[in-house]
Write a protein that holds these residues in place. Structure first.
Motif, PDB file in Angstrom:
ATOM      1  N   ASP A 147       0.726  -1.245   0.030  1.00 20.97           N
ATOM      2  CA  ASP A 147       0.068  -0.020   0.098  1.00 20.97           C
ATOM      3  C   ASP A 147       0.783   1.308   0.180  1.00 20.97           C
ATOM      4  O   ASP A 147       0.328   2.246  -0.775  1.00 20.97           O
ATOM      5  N   ASP A 173      -2.252  -7.709  -2.646  1.00 25.83           N
ATOM      6  CA  ASP A 173      -2.764  -8.833  -2.174  1.00 25.83           C
ATOM      7  C   ASP A 173      -1.990 -10.100  -2.339  1.00 25.83           C
ATOM      8  O   ASP A 173      -2.283 -11.135  -1.780  1.00 25.83           O
ATOM      9  N   ARG A 225      -2.486 -14.751 -10.023  1.00 27.11           N
ATOM     10  CA  ARG A 225      -2.173 -13.332  -9.873  1.00 27.11           C
ATOM     11  C   ARG A 225      -0.919 -13.193 -10.767  1.00 27.11           C
ATOM     12  O   ARG A 225      -0.536 -12.195 -11.370  1.00 27.11           O
TER      13      ARG A 225
END
Length: 243
Positions: free
Chosen positions: A176, A205, A225
């Protein structure tokens, strides 16, 4: 972002992969070559701070199957960092000043990109993972003629980097804090003529290094992913590189 459809041809990644490319040399440095030599699409791949790894080779091979001619040099000449080095300030300082510095990597970038062009590539892009993302980003600042760069879970990127790049950027940050920094950096790119070609996607994630040696591709969630990341890379370069 437009795409010529390469992303629809991407096979799912697998664990326990056997590389399909070839080992060879450029000058005195070992390299991994894959894809069709003579392709108009040339791609230089900068692995992460650890080592050559089947995960990286698999991504290179997938890009090769999509029409890229790929070269991935062994920038550390067989002496990569170890996990223990990450917690050792002396080892990390030595790495960043020597084998991990842009000054050390730059001649290999120049050599690899020249090889791609001499082999028939009319468009050359760069891809970097983790530490290699920072180095690949620096290549967009200092080297001419690169059509764009993709940086995957990049490390050590700073807000100052964005104002200096001279080609489109695909960035896939993994946490983040970096994501917020990249969002601000992409505001800077909004003033550049290539802004419409840039892309920023969040991968907060998954674990750091999921596309490199740290990625456990036997885990379906991680593998998904990774395929998401490869699809983004393929579409990004489709938009920049003519067939």
């Amino acid at each position: 972002m437009s795409s010529s459809g390469s992303s629809s041809k991407i096979p799912p990644v697998v664990a326990n992969y056997t590389a399909k490319g070839e080992r060879g040399k450029l000058g005195d440095i070992d390299c991994y070559f894959t894809g069709k030599k003579g392709s108009k699409r040339g791609t230089f791949v900068n692995y992460d701070a650890f080592r050559y790894h089947p995960n990286v080779f698999q991504i290179c091979d997938i890009l090769g199957s999509l029409g890229h001619y790929v070269v991935a040099p062994d920038l550390f000449r067989g002496e990569p960092l170890t996990m223990e080095d990450l917690g050792n300030p002396v080892a990390m300082g030595k790495f960043m000043q020597n084998s991990g510095s842009w000054n050390t990597s730059k001649p290999n970038y120049v050599q690899g990109i020249e090889h791609l062009r001499n082999s028939g590539a009319t468009s050359v892009g760069v891809i970097g993972f983790c530490w290699g993302g920072k180095v690949a980003l620096t290549s967009l600042q200092e080297l001419d003629g690169i059509v764009g760069g993709a940086i995957i879970h990049p490390a050590r990127v700073t807000s100052d980097d964005f104002a200096k790049i001279n080609a489109p950027l695909l960035a896939l940050p993994y946490n983040d804090v970096d994501l917020e920094m990249f969002k601000k950096g992409y505001e800077e790119l909004g003033t550049r003529p290539f802004d419409a070609k840039c892309r920023l996607e969040s991968f907060v994630d998954v674990v750091y290094g999921f596309c490199g040696p740290r990625g456990d591709w036997s885990d379906p969630a991680i593998a998904k992913r990774v395929n998401d990341a490869i699809q983004l890379e393929a579409a990004f370069f489709d938009d920049l590189m003519p067939n």
